[in-house]
Write an enzyme that holds these catalytic residues in place. Structure first.
Site, short mmCIF file in Angstrom:
data_model
loop_
_atom_site.label_atom_id
_atom_site.label_comp_id
_atom_site.label_asym_id
_atom_site.label_seq_id
_atom_site.Cartn_x
_atom_site.Cartn_y
_atom_site.Cartn_z
N CYS A 1 -3.71 12.35 12.73
CA CYS A 1 -4.50 11.11 12.75
C CYS A 1 -4.33 10.50 14.13
O CYS A 1 -3.71 11.07 15.02
CB CYS A 1 -4.04 10.17 11.65
N ARG B 1 -4.63 10.73 3.82
CA ARG B 1 -3.53 11.69 3.96
C ARG B 1 -2.58 11.63 2.78
O ARG B 1 -2.02 12.63 2.35
CB ARG B 1 -2.68 11.38 5.20
N LYS C 1 0.85 -1.21 0.00
CA LYS C 1 0.00 0.00 0.00
C LYS C 1 0.88 1.25 0.00
O LYS C 1 0.63 2.20 -0.75
CB LYS C 1 -0.89 0.01 1.23
N ASN C 2 1.94 1.25 0.83
CA ASN C 2 2.73 2.47 1.02
C ASN C 2 3.70 2.75 -0.12
O ASN C 2 4.34 3.80 -0.14
CB ASN C 2 3.44 2.44 2.37
N ARG D 1 -8.58 -0.38 5.02
CA ARG D 1 -7.81 0.60 4.25
C ARG D 1 -6.49 0.02 3.78
O ARG D 1 -5.92 0.47 2.79
CB ARG D 1 -7.52 1.83 5.13
N ASP E 1 5.18 0.37 11.88
CA ASP E 1 3.89 -0.20 11.46
C ASP E 1 3.71 -1.63 11.92
O ASP E 1 2.64 -2.22 11.71
CB ASP E 1 3.75 -0.15 9.92
N ARG F 1 1.55 14.39 12.94
CA ARG F 1 2.01 14.14 11.56
C ARG F 1 2.13 15.41 10.73
O ARG F 1 1.45 15.61 9.73
CB ARG F 1 1.10 13.11 10.90
N PRO F 2 3.00 16.33 11.15
CA PRO F 2 3.22 17.55 10.38
C PRO F 2 3.86 17.26 9.02
O PRO F 2 4.35 16.15 8.79
CB PRO F 2 4.19 18.35 11.27
N ILE F 3 3.84 18.24 8.12
CA ILE F 3 4.50 18.04 6.82
C ILE F 3 5.54 19.12 6.56
O ILE F 3 5.87 19.44 5.41
CB ILE F 3 3.48 17.97 5.66
N ASP F 4 6.10 19.65 7.63
CA ASP F 4 7.10 20.73 7.49
C ASP F 4 8.31 20.31 6.65
O ASP F 4 8.87 21.11 5.89
CB ASP F 4 7.57 21.21 8.87
N GLN F 5 8.70 19.04 6.75
CA GLN F 5 9.87 18.59 5.98
C GLN F 5 9.57 18.52 4.49
O GLN F 5 10.44 18.78 3.65
CB GLN F 5 10.35 17.22 6.50
N ILE G 1 9.01 6.46 16.60
CA ILE G 1 8.65 7.29 15.45
C ILE G 1 7.47 8.21 15.74
O ILE G 1 7.54 9.42 15.53
CB ILE G 1 8.31 6.40 14.22
#
Ligand code: EPZ
Length: 430
Positions: free
Chosen positions: A117, A93, A22-23, A397, A305, A122-126, A327
């Site tokens: 979530c 996401r 999936k990922n 999912r 995971d 789960r920021p997306i600054d990077q 993580i």
């Protein structure tokens, strides 16, 4: 709402085919729109997140044709809009991968900010740091990321955090920037490598994926290709843990054993027998397993995971185990549910102290997120009596035909929609 009902106590025995990852599929579906030629993706997992993302690229105008359950043709030449609807990012996401893909192809994109979530903020600054480094102007207006640039130029980017999503998103955009981009402190997961291999199949020039330094030389255009998605190491690991918890004997097939090394090593350490062949791994657990300690890390460390599934196994093992989540900040929500099934676990911050018990007792529990839900299924498979799991939408999912695959290994599990169906199952299973 759909539920699983399980009668525990049957050891899992047999062989199970693992689906595509999936990922890896999610970023690859996004990247497939970066060419105006047709891309054929094979070994796609038939899971809700993948199907929602296919809808979202169709929603911006891409042509999506399903060839069969695991094969899709995508053509991005008809894309008319670089704005992704909020309804899609709310559902998944990973729609944020369309940022890197649309920037790479059209030099502009508008994607709603993904929320947090259940496992963390789960920021997306990077991601945004990397896009800015290659010349992208980023504004956030009313919860939407507006990204545009005249021409992306390669840059030397040092990631502050090892991030799978940011590594992939930046790699996608930079693969079409002019000049060279170097991503230092890059994520090394197999699905990062799979995305790089896919981009290279479309004509990109990416080297070093799978190491912590990825070197990219931008190219002006991509061509079509046919690409098979890499096997899902987390689905494979989940079945390996189910074999361990139920004292079973399971062969997971269509896998890359190297990707499972951290999981196999931990299972061996606690007393399982592991047999590896070219594309399969066998897990045999004949006796009560032992304690250990685990800390989740970026690949090749023990995967986050797999943390809930490992904890379910350790909560049945002899002695006191320690599981540290390295993580995410909030990935022990399943512990309250597992405690209701008889587990003895104390969570202190990002560490769980687990005193093994001999068995779980069936109970009605609720799935807090995707991997925790799969872990509760494993507990139900071992438990004495019946377990009902609510909110299995999370599980659907990321796992294709999860209950069907488990039944093929001897599990007594059904997907149900009503109390009546639960009663019928409990009556028939006795
Ligand atoms: C991917 O999420 C996976 N999702 C996750 O799997 C997986 O747990 C995670 O990688 C780690 O392996 C998909 O691939 C769709 P990260 P991602 O960026 O990319 C922080 C599942 O069950 N961070 O590697 O979002 C972040 O908060 C899902 O299939 C920042 O601070 O994970 C986390 O603490 C769950 N800023 C850490 O880095 C950023 O810009 C690692 O996150 C990005 C991340």
């Amino acid at each position: 709402m759909e539920q699983y009902v399980i009668k525990g106590g049957s050891p899992l025995v047999g062989e199970v085919e693992i689906a595509g990852a999936k990922n890896a599929a999610l970023p690859i579906i996004s990247a497939a729109i970066m060419t105006d030629e047709t891309v054929t993706l094979e070994n796609l997992p038939d899971v809700n997140d993948v199907n929602v993302l296919l809808e979202s690229i169709a929603g911006i105008g891409a042509h999506v044709e399903r060839v069969d359950r695991h094969t899709v043709k995508i053509n991005g030449s008809t894309i008319r809009d670089c704005s992704v609807e909020y309804e899609y990012i709310k559902k998944i996401r990973a729609s944020y991968y369309l940022l890197g893909a649309l920037l790479g192809k059209y030099n502009n994109a508008s994607v709603p900010l993904p929320g947090g979530c259940n496992i963390g903020s789960r920021p997306i600054d990077q991601h945004l740091k990397g896009f800015r480094a290659i010349g992208v102007e980023i504004e956030i207006n009313h919860g939407t990321i507006e990204a545009k640039c005249r021409m992306m130029r390669g840059a030397h980017i040092f990631m502050d955090i090892v991030s799978v999503g940011a590594t992939i998103n930046i790699m996608m955009a930079a693969s079409r920037a002019s000049g060279r981009t170097i991503i230092e402190n890059a994520a090394k997961e197999p699905h990062v490598v799979d995305v790089a291999n896919f981009l290279n199949s479309m004509g990109a020039n990416i080297k070093g994926a799978g190491t912590d330094v990825i070197r990219i030389t931008g190219v002006p255009v991509f061509h079509g290709c046919t690409y098979p998605i890499v096997p899902d190491m987390i689905e494979a690991g989940t079945f390996m843990m189910a074999a361990a918890a139920t004292k079973g004997d399971v062969v997971v097939k269509n896998v890359i054993p190297k990707h499972l090394e951290a999981i196999s090593a931990k299972l061996t350490e606690i007393g399982c027998e592991i047999e590896e062949s070219d594309d399969s791994v066998r897990v045999v657990a004949t006796k009560r397993l032992n304690r250990t300690q685990v800390k989740t890390q970026p690949y090749p460390g023990f995967p986050t995971d797999m943390q809930p599934q490992m904890s379910v196994v350790l909560a049945l093992s002899q002695g006191t185990s320690i599981v540290t989540e390295g993580i995410f900040e909030n990935r022990f929500k399943y512990v309250d549910e597992l405690t209701r099934m008889g587990a003895n676990i104390k969570v202190e911050g990002t560490t769980a102290i687990i005193d093994g018990v001999k068995t779980y007792n069936g109970a009605r529990v609720s799935s807090p997120d995707l991997r925790a839900g799969a872990a509760l299924v494993i507990a139900g498979l071992q438990a004495e009596g019946f377990t009902v799991i609510d909110d299995i939408g999370y599980i659907l999912r990321g796992y294709e035909d999860f209950d069907g695959k488990l039944r093929s290994l001897g599990a007594e599990i059904r997907k149900v929609r009503s109390e009546k169906e639960i009663e019928r199952f409990e009556f028939s299973a006795g």
